[in-house]
Design a protein around this motif. Structure first.
Motif, PDB file in Angstrom:
ATOM      1  N   TYR A  42       1.019  -1.266   0.151  1.00 53.75           N
ATOM      2  CA  TYR A  42       0.255   0.064   0.272  1.00 53.75           C
ATOM      3  C   TYR A  42       1.068   1.539   0.348  1.00 53.75           C
ATOM      4  O   TYR A  42       1.369   2.255  -0.974  1.00 53.75           O
ATOM      5  N   ALA A  43       1.809   1.253   0.802  1.00 49.03           N
ATOM      6  CA  ALA A  43       2.738   2.417   1.321  1.00 49.03           C
ATOM      7  C   ALA A  43       3.556   3.071  -0.374  1.00 49.03           C
ATOM      8  O   ALA A  43       3.518   4.043  -0.655  1.00 49.03           O
ATOM      9  N   GLN A  44       3.872   1.436  -1.051  1.00 51.54           N
ATOM     10  CA  GLN A  44       4.670   2.279  -1.974  1.00 51.54           C
ATOM     11  C   GLN A  44       3.938   2.094  -3.294  1.00 51.54           C
ATOM     12  O   GLN A  44       4.142   3.159  -4.348  1.00 51.54           O
ATOM     13  N   ILE A  45       2.630   1.560  -3.208  1.00 46.41           N
ATOM     14  CA  ILE A  45       1.444   2.205  -4.344  1.00 46.41           C
ATOM     15  C   ILE A  45       1.094   3.666  -4.258  1.00 46.41           C
ATOM     16  O   ILE A  45       1.048   4.428  -5.230  1.00 46.41           O
ATOM     17  N   ALA A  46       1.247   3.893  -3.042  1.00 47.30           N
ATOM     18  CA  ALA A  46       0.751   5.574  -2.494  1.00 47.30           C
ATOM     19  C   ALA A  46       2.206   6.321  -3.226  1.00 47.30           C
ATOM     20  O   ALA A  46       1.620   7.529  -3.553  1.00 47.30           O
ATOM     21  N   ALA A  47       3.523   5.688  -2.941  1.00 52.24           N
ATOM     22  CA  ALA A  47       4.348   7.012  -2.627  1.00 52.24           C
ATOM     23  C   ALA A  47       4.613   6.980  -4.055  1.00 52.24           C
ATOM     24  O   ALA A  47       4.496   7.776  -5.111  1.00 52.24           O
ATOM     25  N   SER A  48       4.621   5.740  -5.142  1.00 50.37           N
ATOM     26  CA  SER A  48       4.304   5.992  -6.785  1.00 50.37           C
ATOM     27  C   SER A  48       3.313   7.091  -7.356  1.00 50.37           C
ATOM     28  O   SER A  48       3.619   7.201  -8.475  1.00 50.37           O
ATOM     29  N   ILE A  49       2.069   6.795  -6.477  1.00 50.94           N
ATOM     30  CA  ILE A  49       1.379   7.766  -7.393  1.00 50.94           C
ATOM     31  C   ILE A  49       1.211   8.908  -7.068  1.00 50.94           C
ATOM     32  O   ILE A  49       1.384   9.977  -7.799  1.00 50.94           O
ATOM     33  N   GLU A  51       4.487  10.347  -7.052  1.00 49.48           N
ATOM     34  CA  GLU A  51       5.292  10.651  -7.512  1.00 49.48           C
ATOM     35  C   GLU A  51       4.917  10.714  -9.023  1.00 49.48           C
ATOM     36  O   GLU A  51       5.464  11.873  -9.590  1.00 49.48           O
ATOM     37  N   ILE A  52       4.400   9.593  -9.163  1.00 49.27           N
ATOM     38  CA  ILE A  52       4.943   9.870 -11.361  1.00 49.27           C
ATOM     39  C   ILE A  52       3.095  10.110 -11.698  1.00 49.27           C
ATOM     40  O   ILE A  52       2.603   9.523 -13.102  1.00 49.27           O
ATOM     41  N   GLY A  53       1.936   9.553 -10.473  1.00 48.88           N
ATOM     42  CA  GLY A  53       0.915   9.556 -10.602  1.00 48.88           C
ATOM     43  C   GLY A  53       0.448   7.950 -11.301  1.00 48.88           C
ATOM     44  O   GLY A  53       1.321   7.073 -10.724  1.00 48.88           O
ATOM     45  N   ILE A  54      -1.013   8.099 -11.733  1.00 44.95           N
ATOM     46  CA  ILE A  54      -1.196   6.372 -12.044  1.00 44.95           C
ATOM     47  C   ILE A  54      -0.489   6.202 -13.366  1.00 44.95           C
ATOM     48  O   ILE A  54      -0.466   6.374 -14.050  1.00 44.95           O
ATOM     49  N   ILE A  55      -0.673   5.200 -13.465  1.00 47.51           N
ATOM     50  CA  ILE A  55       0.969   4.032 -14.415  1.00 47.51           C
ATOM     51  C   ILE A  55      -0.347   2.810 -14.933  1.00 47.51           C
ATOM     52  O   ILE A  55      -0.628   2.843 -16.087  1.00 47.51           O
ATOM     53  N   GLU A  56      -0.763   2.007 -14.576  1.00 47.24           N
ATOM     54  CA  GLU A  56      -1.752   1.029 -15.196  1.00 47.24           C
ATOM     55  C   GLU A  56      -3.166   1.270 -13.991  1.00 47.24           C
ATOM     56  O   GLU A  56      -3.248   1.658 -13.300  1.00 47.24           O
ATOM     57  N   PRO A  57      -4.316   2.097 -15.398  1.00 43.76           N
ATOM     58  CA  PRO A  57      -5.955   2.533 -15.121  1.00 43.76           C
ATOM     59  C   PRO A  57      -6.514   1.216 -13.898  1.00 43.76           C
ATOM     60  O   PRO A  57      -6.352  -0.467 -14.903  1.00 43.76           O
ATOM     61  N   PRO A  58      -7.248   1.441 -13.192  1.00 38.42           N
ATOM     62  CA  PRO A  58      -8.018   0.282 -12.589  1.00 38.42           C
ATOM     63  C   PRO A  58      -8.802   0.271 -13.394  1.00 38.42           C
ATOM     64  O   PRO A  58      -8.459   0.674 -14.711  1.00 38.42           O
ATOM     65  N   ILE A  79      -7.445   3.485  -5.643  1.00 37.59           N
ATOM     66  CA  ILE A  79      -8.389   4.110  -5.832  1.00 37.59           C
ATOM     67  C   ILE A  79      -8.730   4.088  -4.598  1.00 37.59           C
ATOM     68  O   ILE A  79      -9.194   5.867  -4.536  1.00 37.59           O
ATOM     69  N   ASP A  80      -8.166   3.527  -3.860  1.00 37.10           N
ATOM     70  CA  ASP A  80      -7.966   4.265  -2.248  1.00 37.10           C
ATOM     71  C   ASP A  80      -6.813   4.792  -2.124  1.00 37.10           C
ATOM     72  O   ASP A  80      -8.274   6.551  -1.310  1.00 37.10           O
ATOM     73  N   VAL A  81      -6.140   5.580  -2.263  1.00 38.32           N
ATOM     74  CA  VAL A  81      -4.614   6.174  -2.647  1.00 38.32           C
ATOM     75  C   VAL A  81      -5.413   7.072  -3.174  1.00 38.32           C
ATOM     76  O   VAL A  81      -5.294   8.551  -2.675  1.00 38.32           O
ATOM     77  N   LEU A  82      -6.173   7.267  -4.493  1.00 35.05           N
ATOM     78  CA  LEU A  82      -7.388   8.885  -4.689  1.00 35.05           C
ATOM     79  C   LEU A  82      -7.879   9.296  -4.386  1.00 35.05           C
ATOM     80  O   LEU A  82      -7.778  10.654  -3.855  1.00 35.05           O
ATOM     81  N   ALA A  83      -8.316   8.435  -3.500  1.00 41.94           N
ATOM     82  CA  ALA A  83     -10.067   9.113  -2.580  1.00 41.94           C
ATOM     83  C   ALA A  83      -9.431   9.820  -1.190  1.00 41.94           C
ATOM     84  O   ALA A  83      -9.651  10.782  -1.541  1.00 41.94           O
ATOM     85  N   LYS A  84      -8.130   9.669  -1.095  1.00 41.18           N
ATOM     86  CA  LYS A  84      -7.800   9.983  -0.186  1.00 41.18           C
ATOM     87  C   LYS A  84      -6.923  10.896  -0.120  1.00 41.18           C
ATOM     88  O   LYS A  84      -6.856  11.946   1.556  1.00 41.18           O
ATOM     89  N   VAL A 127      16.810   9.940 -15.452  1.00 43.48           N
ATOM     90  CA  VAL A 127      16.054   9.831 -14.158  1.00 43.48           C
ATOM     91  C   VAL A 127      15.766   9.546 -12.859  1.00 43.48           C
ATOM     92  O   VAL A 127      16.918   8.617 -12.751  1.00 43.48           O
ATOM     93  N   PRO A 128      16.638  10.664 -12.133  1.00 38.96           N
ATOM     94  CA  PRO A 128      17.731  10.534 -10.881  1.00 38.96           C
ATOM     95  C   PRO A 128      17.257   9.452  -9.634  1.00 38.96           C
ATOM     96  O   PRO A 128      16.462   9.173  -9.415  1.00 38.96           O
ATOM     97  N   GLU A 129      18.115   8.944  -8.974  1.00 37.87           N
ATOM     98  CA  GLU A 129      18.345   8.092  -8.132  1.00 37.87           C
ATOM     99  C   GLU A 129      16.868   8.540  -7.207  1.00 37.87           C
ATOM    100  O   GLU A 129      16.043   7.220  -6.401  1.00 37.87           O
ATOM    101  N   GLU A 130      16.939   9.479  -6.874  1.00 38.69           N
ATOM    102  CA  GLU A 130      16.213   9.651  -5.615  1.00 38.69           C
ATOM    103  C   GLU A 130      14.872  10.097  -5.795  1.00 38.69           C
ATOM    104  O   GLU A 130      13.843   9.641  -4.804  1.00 38.69           O
ATOM    105  N   ARG A 131      14.276  10.459  -6.768  1.00 45.25           N
ATOM    106  CA  ARG A 131      12.867  10.298  -7.678  1.00 45.25           C
ATOM    107  C   ARG A 131      12.142   8.453  -7.594  1.00 45.25           C
ATOM    108  O   ARG A 131      11.823   8.066  -7.204  1.00 45.25           O
ATOM    109  N   LEU A 132      13.877   7.939  -8.075  1.00 49.50           N
ATOM    110  CA  LEU A 132      13.196   6.279  -8.434  1.00 49.50           C
ATOM    111  C   LEU A 132      12.943   6.103  -6.765  1.00 49.50           C
ATOM    112  O   LEU A 132      11.891   5.627  -6.629  1.00 49.50           O
ATOM    113  N   ALA A 133      14.191   5.868  -5.861  1.00 48.05           N
ATOM    114  CA  ALA A 133      13.809   5.773  -4.221  1.00 48.05           C
ATOM    115  C   ALA A 133      12.158   5.671  -4.329  1.00 48.05           C
ATOM    116  O   ALA A 133      11.509   5.598  -3.258  1.00 48.05           O
ATOM    117  N   ARG A 134      12.242   7.450  -4.264  1.00 48.43           N
ATOM    118  CA  ARG A 134      10.651   7.759  -3.557  1.00 48.43           C
ATOM    119  C   ARG A 134       8.837   7.449  -4.550  1.00 48.43           C
ATOM    120  O   ARG A 134       8.200   7.049  -4.146  1.00 48.43           O
TER     121      ARG A 134
END
Length: 296
Positions: A42-49, A51-58, A79-84, A127-134
């Protein structure tokens, strides 16, 4: 002249275009448990959204009684991450039918070597390493570790493992071996379908010093005699594995020919009657062979 038959139309799994849908009109099929909300995923998906938004549409399907409302088939965490976050709408893929399964169960998870290659590609594109990490919700040390994952791994061993789900610590153990021994160890892992760190350590422990990158090894809790025994057993196992591998193709071909011949025999009513009357035990075994062939 007889008209040729037109090919059957391919049935689409999704509507032709993605659709921007109000999140309020999407009804989840399940509720996220507290454990999922606190999970690393959950934390990884929230961080990815973030930083770079939705990659794979629901993925959604239209409600049968109200086509303007939708049931969520895949993407509950997104969807839960986006709603929050306070997002109002999301672009979705609209499935033609509710197949009543979770799409993620049909997805092959990315292997560690594939992830390594993706990270390298992203860095090469600037792409900077810091951004990939986030985006991946990991620390920068983890990104750098994965970036250098295959340093010390020979190309042949890496190719054998490219689609395998191998723990990163197992890769580190393989780096202690010279190239030829790396390939042998990986072949044994694949044959056993076992990629654990403990199994990798046992292979390293059973490796002669001459096949190690840094020479003589020390194993806590093992005497020199015990290490020697492990090396001898490992060498014996390697020889047996190679012998079996060499004989497998011939044995398999002979088995296919034999089972095919037995199936043809039982295709004759006269032979079946004769075997049933005079050799019932053989007839019973032949029937088992044919049944196994059909089940294969």
């Amino acid at each position: 002249m007889k008209a040729s038959r037109s090919p059957a139309a391919v049935r689409h799994a999704f509507e032709n275009a993605s659709l921007r849908i109000p999140i309020a009109d999407i009804m989840p099929l399940r509720q996220l448990t507290p454990a999922i909300l606190k999970s690393v995923k959950y934390a990884q998906i929230a961080a990815s959204i973030a930083e770079i938004g939705i990659i794979e549409p629901p993925v959604v399907v239209r409600d049968k009684s109200d086509p303007d409302r939708f049931h969520l088939l895949d993407g509950h965490i997104r969807i839960d991450v986006l709603a929050k976050r306070g997002d109002i709408e999301v672009v979705c893929l609209v499935a033609m039918e509710d197949e009543a399964f979770t799409y993620n169960k049909r997805v092959s998870r990315i292997a560690i070597i594939q992830e390594h290659k993706m990270i390298l590609m992203a860095i090469e594109k600037g792409v900077p390493e810091e951004r990939l990490a986030r985006a991946l919700n990991v620390n920068i040390a983890s990104i750098r570790h994965k970036k250098s994952l295959l340093e010390g791994i020979c190309p042949e061993a890496a190719d054998l493992l490219k689609d395998k789900h191998v723990p990163i610590n197992t890769i580190s153990e393989l780096k202690k071996l010279k190239s030829v021994r790396q390939i042998e160890a990986v072949q044994l892992m694949i044959a056993m379908n076992k990629y654990t760190i403990s199994y990798a350590r046992s292979l390293v422990a059973a490796t002669p010093d001459s096949q190690l990158v840094r020479g003589k090894k020390g194993m806590k809790g093992l005497s020199a005699h015990q290490i020697e025994l492990m090396e001898n057993e490992s060498a014996s196992l390697d020889r047996e594995f190679k012998t079996i591998e060499q004989d497998y193709g011939t044995d398999h071909l002979e088995l296919v020919l034999a089972t095919g011949y037995v199936a043809r025999l039982l295709g004759s009513a006269r032979i079946v009657r004769h075997l049933a009357q005079h050799h019932p035990d053989i007839f019973s075994e032949f029937q088992k062979i044919v049944e196994l062939q059909k089940a294969a």
